[in-house]
Motif scaffolding. Structure first.
Motif, PDB file in Angstrom:
ATOM      1  N   UNK A 181       2.432  -2.790 -27.847  1.00 56.13           N
ATOM      2  CA  UNK A 181       1.794  -3.823 -29.770  1.00 56.13           C
ATOM      3  C   UNK A 181       1.696  -5.093 -29.537  1.00 56.13           C
ATOM      4  N   UNK A 182       2.871  -5.638 -27.970  1.00 61.31           N
ATOM      5  CA  UNK A 182       3.171  -6.935 -28.671  1.00 61.31           C
ATOM      6  C   UNK A 182       4.094  -7.406 -29.726  1.00 61.31           C
ATOM      7  N   UNK A 183       4.437  -9.039 -29.609  1.00 63.25           N
ATOM      8  CA  UNK A 183       5.385  -9.221 -29.683  1.00 63.25           C
ATOM      9  C   UNK A 183       4.926 -10.875 -30.685  1.00 63.25           C
ATOM     10  N   UNK A 186       2.860 -20.386 -25.245  1.00 63.72           N
ATOM     11  CA  UNK A 186       2.222 -19.534 -23.509  1.00 63.72           C
ATOM     12  C   UNK A 186       0.550 -19.050 -24.524  1.00 63.72           C
ATOM     13  N   UNK A 187      -0.090 -20.100 -23.203  1.00 63.36           N
ATOM     14  CA  UNK A 187      -1.927 -20.434 -23.958  1.00 63.36           C
ATOM     15  C   UNK A 187      -2.263 -18.883 -23.665  1.00 63.36           C
ATOM     16  N   UNK A 222      -1.074 -11.403 -22.820  1.00 61.75           N
ATOM     17  CA  UNK A 222      -1.501 -11.585 -24.465  1.00 61.75           C
ATOM     18  C   UNK A 222      -2.710 -10.897 -24.471  1.00 61.75           C
ATOM     19  N   UNK A 223      -1.862 -10.083 -26.303  1.00 66.07           N
ATOM     20  CA  UNK A 223      -3.524  -9.252 -26.616  1.00 66.07           C
ATOM     21  C   UNK A 223      -4.007 -10.463 -27.794  1.00 66.07           C
ATOM     22  N   UNK A 224      -4.992 -10.838 -28.418  1.00 68.00           N
ATOM     23  CA  UNK A 224      -5.656 -11.564 -29.767  1.00 68.00           C
ATOM     24  C   UNK A 224      -5.720 -11.098 -30.678  1.00 68.00           C
ATOM     25  N   UNK A 262       2.197 -11.340 -27.720  1.00 66.85           N
ATOM     26  CA  UNK A 262       2.720 -11.633 -26.523  1.00 66.85           C
ATOM     27  C   UNK A 262       2.864 -10.616 -25.849  1.00 66.85           C
ATOM     28  N   UNK A 263       2.678 -10.017 -24.409  1.00 69.47           N
ATOM     29  CA  UNK A 263       2.627  -8.427 -24.004  1.00 69.47           C
ATOM     30  C   UNK A 263       3.963  -8.550 -22.883  1.00 69.47           C
TER      31      UNK A 263
END
Length: 247
Positions: free
Chosen positions: A36-38, A45-46, A71-73, A79-80
């Protein structure tokens, strides 16, 4: 989304692309679902986009290291983590750190592509139809039906003259309406800038001005010499120019 933010995350990469380490706080995560990411309150982080790949790096917290591989936008910047790495819970203060070698190479490469774009537009009137980059090498496609004699060597020489000129590379925000009133700010065919009230503008002073969200070096001299490795036909209208950064 305000200037300098992606959702709740303040974009340190936009404020200062030289930042490699910083302290921040986890605003959202789900340790039970690492994919799900952070979401951080501040991040250098770009996230990727515009042909530039995302940064890699780590989050350090409570003696633990969480590697970031992408990453996931969405409404937020997620952040993944690398599969199997622990995920810091919400509220954790973490130390972020980028892979400096990767980021620095991508900055030089991205700025090199802008010099290439500006030079080809100035000298041949060709717009960009596509592009992509990896650290140290890239390609850019141009709407160039006729390939002039000696094009490869001519472009390489012209691009390196611009690099040696040590042109400043400035970054600023501009109201969308004002930016779109200048057709030269968008040099990629079929691409519309993000629907935001303020657009981020990258200006290679005296050569090229574009709406762009990526990270760049401070002056063209920091790019290093560019070699045009190949020019390819990609249909009747398109020519693909491949480059690499050489020291």
């Amino acid at each position: 989304m305000g200037i300098g933010h992606h959702g709740r995350t303040y974009r340190l990469d936009w404020e200062d692309p030289t930042v490699r380490e910083w302290e921040c706080t986890v605003l959202w995560s789900d340790p039970a679902d690492p994919e799900a990411g952070i979401v951080l309150d501040r991040s250098a982080f770009y996230p990727g986009g515009g042909g530039q790949p995302p940064d890699h790096g780590v989050l350090l917290w409570q003696g633990v290291s969480t590697r970031i591989a992408g990453t996931r936008k969405g409404e937020d910047l997620f952040l993944l983590p690398v599969a199997g790495d622990p995920v810091p819970p919400v509220g954790t203060v973490v130390q972020g750190a980028l892979d400096d070698t990767r980021r620095s190479s991508l900055m030089r490469t991205h700025s090199g592509l802008h010099v290439l774009c500006g030079t080809v537009f100035r000298d041949f009137g060709a717009l960009v139809t596509g592009g992509n980059m990896e650290p140290g090498e890239a390609r850019m496609d141009f709407n160039l039906p006729e390939l002039p004699p000696g094009f490869k060597a001519t472009v390489e020489d012209a691009v390196n003259r611009e690099i040696e000129a040590n042109r400043p590379i400035d970054v600023r925000f501009m109201p969308r309406e004002q930016a779109l009133a200048n057709p030269e700010l968008v040099k990629t065919m079929g691409v519309t800038p993000p629907d935001e009230p303020q657009l981020r503008i990258v200006d290679i002073v005296g050569l090229d001005v574009q709406a762009d969200g990526g990270t760049h070096v401070a002056s063209t001299a920091q790019i290093g010499r560019i070699q045009v490795t190949k020019v390819e036909n990609k249909g009747r209208q398109n020519r693909r120019v491949r480059i690499k950064i050489v020291d």
